[in-house]
Design a protein around this motif. Structure first.
Motif, short mmCIF file in Angstrom:
data_model
loop_
_atom_site.label_atom_id
_atom_site.label_comp_id
_atom_site.label_asym_id
_atom_site.label_seq_id
_atom_site.Cartn_x
_atom_site.Cartn_y
_atom_site.Cartn_z
N ASP A 70 24.39 45.35 32.72
CA ASP A 70 23.53 46.53 32.66
C ASP A 70 22.53 46.48 31.51
OD1 ASP A 70 25.23 46.79 30.52
OD2 ASP A 70 26.08 48.72 31.14
N GLY A 71 22.43 45.33 30.84
CA GLY A 71 21.53 45.20 29.71
C GLY A 71 22.20 45.41 28.37
N ALA A 125 37.60 34.97 41.57
CA ALA A 125 36.70 35.33 40.48
C ALA A 125 35.35 35.87 40.96
CB ALA A 125 36.50 34.14 39.54
N PRO A 126 34.67 35.23 41.91
CA PRO A 126 33.38 35.79 42.35
C PRO A 126 33.51 37.19 42.95
CG PRO A 126 33.57 33.49 43.03
CD PRO A 126 34.92 33.91 42.54
N ASP A 127 34.61 37.43 43.66
CA ASP A 127 34.82 38.75 44.24
C ASP A 127 35.07 39.81 43.17
OD1 ASP A 127 34.61 37.73 46.84
OD2 ASP A 127 36.74 37.25 46.93
N ILE A 128 35.90 39.46 42.19
CA ILE A 128 36.22 40.41 41.12
C ILE A 128 34.97 40.75 40.30
CG2 ILE A 128 37.59 40.77 39.03
CD1 ILE A 128 39.67 38.83 40.25
N LEU A 129 34.25 39.74 39.89
CA LEU A 129 33.04 39.98 39.09
C LEU A 129 32.01 40.76 39.90
CD1 LEU A 129 32.65 36.49 37.35
CD2 LEU A 129 33.51 38.61 36.33
N GLY A 130 31.87 40.44 41.19
CA GLY A 130 30.93 41.16 42.03
C GLY A 130 31.30 42.62 42.19
N HIS A 131 32.60 42.89 42.32
CA HIS A 131 33.05 44.27 42.48
C HIS A 131 32.67 45.13 41.27
CE1 HIS A 131 35.68 47.66 43.47
NE2 HIS A 131 36.14 47.59 42.22
N TYR A 132 32.85 44.58 40.09
CA TYR A 132 32.57 45.33 38.86
C TYR A 132 31.14 45.13 38.35
CZ TYR A 132 37.63 46.09 38.46
OH TYR A 132 38.92 46.48 38.68
N ASN A 133 30.33 44.37 39.05
CA ASN A 133 28.97 44.07 38.61
C ASN A 133 28.98 43.45 37.22
OD1 ASN A 133 26.18 43.93 38.97
ND2 ASN A 133 25.82 45.95 38.04
N LEU A 134 29.83 42.44 37.09
CA LEU A 134 29.97 41.73 35.82
C LEU A 134 29.54 40.28 35.98
CD1 LEU A 134 33.58 42.92 34.84
CD2 LEU A 134 31.42 43.77 33.86
N LYS A 135 29.39 39.61 34.87
CA LYS A 135 29.12 38.17 34.86
C LYS A 135 30.11 37.52 33.90
CE LYS A 135 25.65 38.58 31.17
NZ LYS A 135 24.21 38.37 30.80
N LEU A 136 30.28 36.21 34.03
CA LEU A 136 31.14 35.50 33.10
C LEU A 136 30.56 35.62 31.70
CD1 LEU A 136 33.57 33.52 32.85
CD2 LEU A 136 31.92 31.65 33.04
N ASN A 137 31.43 35.91 30.75
CA ASN A 137 30.97 36.02 29.35
C ASN A 137 30.42 34.67 28.90
OD1 ASN A 137 30.82 36.31 26.49
ND2 ASN A 137 32.35 37.94 26.58
N PRO A 138 29.17 34.62 28.43
CA PRO A 138 28.60 33.33 28.01
C PRO A 138 29.11 32.85 26.67
CG PRO A 138 27.03 35.09 27.61
CD PRO A 138 28.20 35.72 28.30
N ASN A 139 29.81 33.69 25.93
CA ASN A 139 30.27 33.31 24.60
C ASN A 139 31.61 32.59 24.67
OD1 ASN A 139 28.06 34.64 23.28
ND2 ASN A 139 29.08 36.59 23.70
N THR A 140 31.70 31.45 24.01
CA THR A 140 32.95 30.70 23.96
C THR A 140 33.29 30.37 22.52
OG1 THR A 140 31.85 28.54 24.18
CG2 THR A 140 32.50 29.69 26.22
#
Length: 497
Positions: free
Chosen positions: A286-287, A482-497
């Motif tokens: 969401d920014g 994973a793609p289904d879960i992230l899509g459901h919540y409108n999330l992306k994989l955290n880029p920080n490692t």
């Protein structure tokens, strides 16, 4: 392990409806896949012989890797498996996307056949398969289509999905006299594979189910099973012998049990429901880029927001879980629980996209669906503390399954995900045996290694009552993707490692 009923059963009607809207993004679509474990399932409604198999004649020739036997594939490390399977995984994904797109009228399934180093493409009209393959190559030019083997199937994916969804709807509206445990299309496209609590009752009433649907026929093959359990570690749980015997790395045991911010996948979690495992580290789109940690939805209640902490006390000692004394991981549950994807968001702390392995952590760099014939690992905390490390060689045995289990409030709910079994080599074939998961692994990251990096596939959700004798672990587990879960919540994989 539940065994398939050997009798050929009456047919279930398939509604002649337009296909249900896909829940997957265009070009990245998943489908159920063939059982890697060979079974012989007679189909009463199939009267015609299937055409001979054929290899695709298109695609640029390229040097192929040394072919490994079924036994040798299981002896590879996860990284070696990832490198070996990479061309097959890419090909299966591209064919699947094309099949669920413009070729949905003939498309049934794709299957990774690792020992023969090919991808089986199942279609109802083999003569039209070339158009599907060309579309896949156009969308993904790098794939090697000489690895495609065309096979004939009786039913399309749309027909099988429609039949399964109709049966699930009848169950949800209390029209069935038996309980469904799981339901999935036979990856060969011949029938529905349905696990129930009472095979005799199901066989006696399936005729009424078929007549009520009043359309063309797809047979049902029933198997007997017991109710699936969400893999939450309930109190009192036994103390893993590996911890008391110091059979695991004591330093890393402390890290996984007492981790601190930023938390990562594989960390021990304690909730009001019991012991669980941290799953996919994500971020909002969401920014605001708010860090979010995901775990299994049945680890918390949907009726209230819950405090979630790490383990407390001595690492790996599972006593009555009390959410007190551990490090604060965040808050989850309440309205964020998704029964369909068996997931919940956890917010309030920082979370990094790393996977806590046996002695160190690994970066998570991508997400993907799983295809039948592939292999995954899972980093459930209890398995680690029980001396099983991170269980791998979990074969994808059906890639699109509806299954029923209790949520955190004790209500029977339907989820959609993948079935996998830990496999061994026996007589030159893969057979189910060994430890895939255990209560306490719920929410743990299911993953593979690809190009030297960790690829998130999903989160541990449930286990079958097929205890591996002598160790207490389940041989069969289910995970949501994973793609289904992230899509459901409108999330992306955290880029920080």
């Amino acid at each position: 392990m539940p065994q398939h009923d050997k009798l050929v059963l009456p047919c279930i009607e398939v509604p002649s409806l337009s296909p249900r809207p896909s829940i997957y993004p265009e070009g990245n679509v998943k489908i159920p896949m063939r059982l890697a474990i060979k079974t012989s399932l007679a189909a009463a409604c199939i009267a015609t012989a299937l055409p001979a198999q054929a290899h695709a004649a298109s695609g640029a020739a390229e040097k192929l890797p040394t072919r490994y036997s079924a036994a040798q594939i299981l002896q590879l490390t996860p990284a070696q498996q990832g490198a070996y399977l990479a061309p097959l995984r890419a090909l299966a994904g591209a064919l699947d996307g094309a099949g669920r797109g413009t070729s949905s009228g003939i498309y049934t399934n794709v299957i990774i056949d690792a020992p023969n180093y090919q991808v089986d493409l199942l279609v109802t009209e083999p003569a039209k398969a070339k158009r599907l393959i060309d579309a896949a190559r156009h969308a993904t030019p790098s794939i090697n289509t000489t690895l495609v083997k065309i096979q004939s199937a009786r039913y399309t994916r749309k027909q099988l999905d429609a039949a399964r969804d109709q049966l699930a709807n009848q169950y949800s509206t209390h029209q069935l006299a038996y309980n469904l445990i799981s339901a999935a299309p036979d990856p060969h496209g011949a029938s529905l594979l349905v696990s129930v609590d009472d095979v005799a009752k199901a066989r006696a009433t399936v005729g009424n189910v078929a007549r009520s649907m009043r359309q063309s026929a797809v047979p049902i093959v029933f198997s007997s099973g017991t109710a699936l359990s969400g893999l939450v570690g309930k109190a009192p749980a036994r103390t893993p012998s590996a911890v008391t015997a110091n059979a695991i790395d004591p330093y890393w045991a402390g890290v996984r049990w007492h981790d601190s911010s930023p938390f990562i996948a594989g960390d021990q979690l304690v909730t009001v429901e019991g012991y669980c495992t941290a799953g996919i580290p994500a971020m909002t789109t969401d920014g605001h880029n708010t860090p979010v940690l995901l775990t299994a939805g049945h680890c918390v209640k949907s009726s209230a927001v819950s405090d979630i902490q790490t383990g407390n006390g001595k690492a790996g000692f599972y006593y009555n879980p009390v959410v007190s004394g551990g490090n604060e991981v965040g808050f989850g549950g309440g309205s964020s629980v998704s029964d369909q994807w068996d997931a919940t968001e956890i917010v309030g702390q920082n979370y990094n996209a790393d996977e806590s392995d046996t002695t160190t952590y690994k970066k998570i760099t991508s997400v993907a669906y799983s295809y039948d014939g592939d292999f995954v690992c899972q980093d459930g905390a209890y398995s680690f503390f029980a001396g099983q490390g991170v269980p791998c060689n979990i074969g994808v045995t059906n890639q699109d399954v509806l299954y029923w289990h209790a949520n955190g409030s004790g209500v029977d709910v339907q989820s959609r995900g993948v079935q996998g079994r830990h496999l061994i080599s026996y007589g030159g074939q893969w057979e189910p045996s060994g430890w895939a998961g255990h209560s306490g692994d719920s929410g743990g990251l299911v993953f593979s290694l690809s190009g030297g990096n960790t690829q998130a596939r999903g989160q541990v959700s449930a286990g079958a009552d097929d205890t591996w004798v002598g160790q207490g672990g389940d041989n069969t587990i289910y995970w949501t993707e994973a793609p289904d879960i992230l899509g459901h919540y409108n999330l992306k994989l955290n880029p920080n490692t």
